[in-house]
Design an enzyme around this catalytic site. Structure first.
Site, PDB file in Angstrom:
ATOM      1  N   SER A 192       0.822  -1.209   0.000  1.00  0.00           N
ATOM      2  CA  SER A 192       0.000   0.000   0.000  1.00  0.00           C
ATOM      3  C   SER A 192       0.854   1.256   0.000  1.00  0.00           C
ATOM      4  O   SER A 192       0.595   2.209  -0.751  1.00  0.00           O
ATOM      5  CB  SER A 192      -0.916   0.008   1.226  1.00  0.00           C
ATOM      6  OG  SER A 192      -1.817  -1.069   1.199  1.00  0.00           O
ATOM      7  N   ASP A 235      -7.281  -8.348   3.358  1.00  0.00           N
ATOM      8  CA  ASP A 235      -6.395  -9.137   2.498  1.00  0.00           C
ATOM      9  C   ASP A 235      -5.840 -10.371   3.196  1.00  0.00           C
ATOM     10  O   ASP A 235      -5.242 -11.230   2.546  1.00  0.00           O
ATOM     11  CB  ASP A 235      -5.222  -8.276   2.010  1.00  0.00           C
ATOM     12  CG  ASP A 235      -5.656  -7.249   0.985  1.00  0.00           C
ATOM     13  OD1 ASP A 235      -6.639  -7.492   0.264  1.00  0.00           O
ATOM     14  OD2 ASP A 235      -5.007  -6.189   0.908  1.00  0.00           O
ATOM     15  N   LYS A 257     -11.964  -8.843  -5.078  1.00  0.00           N
ATOM     16  CA  LYS A 257     -10.525  -8.625  -5.097  1.00  0.00           C
ATOM     17  C   LYS A 257      -9.978  -9.163  -6.427  1.00  0.00           C
ATOM     18  O   LYS A 257     -10.689  -9.199  -7.430  1.00  0.00           O
ATOM     19  CB  LYS A 257      -9.891  -9.302  -3.880  1.00  0.00           C
ATOM     20  CG  LYS A 257     -10.232  -8.627  -2.558  1.00  0.00           C
ATOM     21  CD  LYS A 257      -9.527  -7.293  -2.442  1.00  0.00           C
ATOM     22  CE  LYS A 257      -9.701  -6.638  -1.108  1.00  0.00           C
ATOM     23  NZ  LYS A 257      -8.912  -5.387  -0.988  1.00  0.00           N
ATOM     24  N   ARG A 305      -2.571 -14.349  -3.396  1.00  0.00           N
ATOM     25  CA  ARG A 305      -2.843 -14.682  -2.000  1.00  0.00           C
ATOM     26  C   ARG A 305      -3.481 -16.066  -1.861  1.00  0.00           C
ATOM     27  O   ARG A 305      -3.226 -16.780  -0.877  1.00  0.00           O
ATOM     28  CB  ARG A 305      -3.708 -13.606  -1.347  1.00  0.00           C
ATOM     29  CG  ARG A 305      -3.021 -12.254  -1.331  1.00  0.00           C
ATOM     30  CD  ARG A 305      -3.653 -11.281  -0.361  1.00  0.00           C
ATOM     31  NE  ARG A 305      -3.150  -9.932  -0.610  1.00  0.00           N
ATOM     32  CZ  ARG A 305      -1.986  -9.467  -0.169  1.00  0.00           C
ATOM     33  NH1 ARG A 305      -1.197 -10.256   0.542  1.00  0.00           N
ATOM     34  NH2 ARG A 305      -1.611  -8.238  -0.444  1.00  0.00           N
TER      35      ARG A 305
END
Length: 443
Positions: free
Chosen positions: A27, A326, A353, A399
């Site tokens: 981020s 996340d 996502k 992920r």
């Protein structure tokens, strides 16, 4: 090489031991590139995450007129210099954001404030992800969008400039939506405000201040109101990127579920709006300790040690979702080894996502022999011995891939994931790190 393998397989083996450093926070890496390009002068960035998503944002910053240079460093912690011209210029070609959802949404917000036209596109995954949640508000401010295909989906051409401030009330906590509006508000007439009944991560507010902007934050119940006066210039600065807690979660999770393990990850960001997973693990009985707390780059950081633990299922507070949205995939993987049920609700955001992460985690865990109940806005994992012996479809989601590989390190039989090349979007060097800890992960 792991980066080009069509599959990766994880198998249980010896305990994991060692100390590693997490890649730079994704981020903050995105935001440092974008604000550096918007600012006047030089921005020096140390510890930038050199994953595919952030590199796409770096190329976009250059396309918008900034000079972007890599100064040194290796892998996940590079040193970069961005020299901005005090605003965005019209790009010569299409801005290809690859798979970077954060990158494209924040870039749209930034670009909307300038009298330019810019076309945005991405890979097949990014083309399927909703942009209207950001672009609808930018249109309220005065920007226009020409959708080449279906409205609200890339590719799209933005025409910006002559924006007017808005007062926006969030219905779902989203740092991406908030950040896009605030970045556009920098060049809008009037005061832009975003009201969040539930707090989302505040990296944009913190970083805007570091670049010289005045951002007012007023506490309001469980949330806050953020206000930003338009017409504020930004000045280049120095950014030290802390370790990404979302990435640190993977080796730490392995330490918790592989018997006899002890894994330390150094320099992890401990911003209270990003530590929901760690709080949840501790509630589950995790032997998780934090040492060497300090401040780096305006963020709290520390070294986190995870030791093998007997975990128990918990009900995760829905209010915690914004601080760990996340991390639910890796939480679900650890919950597979916990006694009892781990209930995760209020996480419908996971469905939009890089993939429908609820569906993919449910499918993957079931394939590995784990009991899972799917709900529209969440899922429930009932833990126990994990058989494994499955190949998991990742839908090109990094992920999902890493979560199932970690699960495979403690399952009774090997777990394989497809399309592992996408791990490089957020965690270059993941496989090599797991090797260094003693994990059996290979093509």
């Amino acid at each position: 090489m792991a980066s080009t393998a069509s599959h990766l397989t994880a198998r249980a083996g010896r305990p994991l031991r060692g100390t590693v450093r997490a890649p730079g926070d994704k981020s903050i890496s995105h935001r440092s590139m974008i604000l550096g390009a918007m600012a006047s002068g030089v921005t020096e960035i140390d510890g930038l995450l050199e994953g595919d998503d952030v590199l796409a944002t770096a190329r976009a910053a250059e396309a918008f007129g900034a000079t972007v240079e890599r100064l040194g460093g290796l892998g996940a912690g590079g040193r970069w210099r961005v020299t901005g011209r005090g605003g965005f210029q019209a790009p010569a070609g299409v801005i290809d954001c690859g798979n970077a959802g954060t990158g494209v949404r924040l870039l749209m917000g930034a670009a909307a404030g300038y009298p330019i036209a810019a076309s945005f596109d991405g890979d097949a995954s990014l083309r399927s992800r909703p942009m209207g949640r950001v672009t609808d508000h930018l249109e309220r401010m005065g920007a226009t969008f020409d959708w080449s295909g279906r409205p609200g989906l890339l590719p799209a051409t933005l025409t910006g400039g002559t924006l007017t401030a808005i007062d926006h009330v969030q219905t779902v906590a989203s740092a991406q939506v908030k950040s896009a509006i605030l970045l556009a508000g920098l060049n809008a007439s009037g005061v832009t405000s975003v009201t969040e009944p539930e707090k989302s991560r505040d990296h944009t507010e913190r970083m805007l201040r570091a670049f010289g902007a005045v951002v007012d934050v007023e506490e309001a119940g469980e949330g806050w109101i953020i206000r930003l006066q338009g017409g504020q210039p930004l000045t280049g600065t120095t950014v030290s990127v802390p370790g990404d807690p979302s990435s640190a979660a993977f080796p730490l999770a392995a330490g918790l579920i592989v018997p006899g393990s002890q894994v330390t990850v150094e320099g992890v960001m401990l911003n209270p709006l990003r530590t929901g997973l760690f709080e949840t693990w501790i509630e589950m009985g995790a032997d998780l300790t934090i040492a060497n707390r300090r401040v780096s780059g305006g963020e709290d950081v520390g070294d986190i040690c995870a030791r093998y633990s007997s975990l128990k299922g918990v009900v995760v507070p829905e209010s915690r979702a914004a601080s760990m949205i996340d991390e639910y995939p890796i939480l679900a993987a650890t919950a597979a080894f916990a006694s009892g049920r781990t209930v995760m609700r209020g996480v419908g955001e996971m469905r939009v996502k890089e993939s429908d992460r609820i569906r993919l985690m449910v499918d993957g865990l079931r394939a590995c022999g784990v009991a899972v109940e799917e709900e529209p806005e969440g899922f429930i994992v009932t833990g126990g011995p994990v058989p494994g012996a499955a190949t998991v479809h990742t839908a090109h989601d990094h992920r999902i891939a890493m979560s199932h590989l970690v699960l495979g390190l403690a399952a009774r039989n090997a777990v394989t994931v497809d399309e592992p090349d996408m791990i490089a979007t957020s965690f270059p060097g993941f496989v090599e790190m797991m090797w260094g800890l003693g994990g059996d992960v290979g093509g």
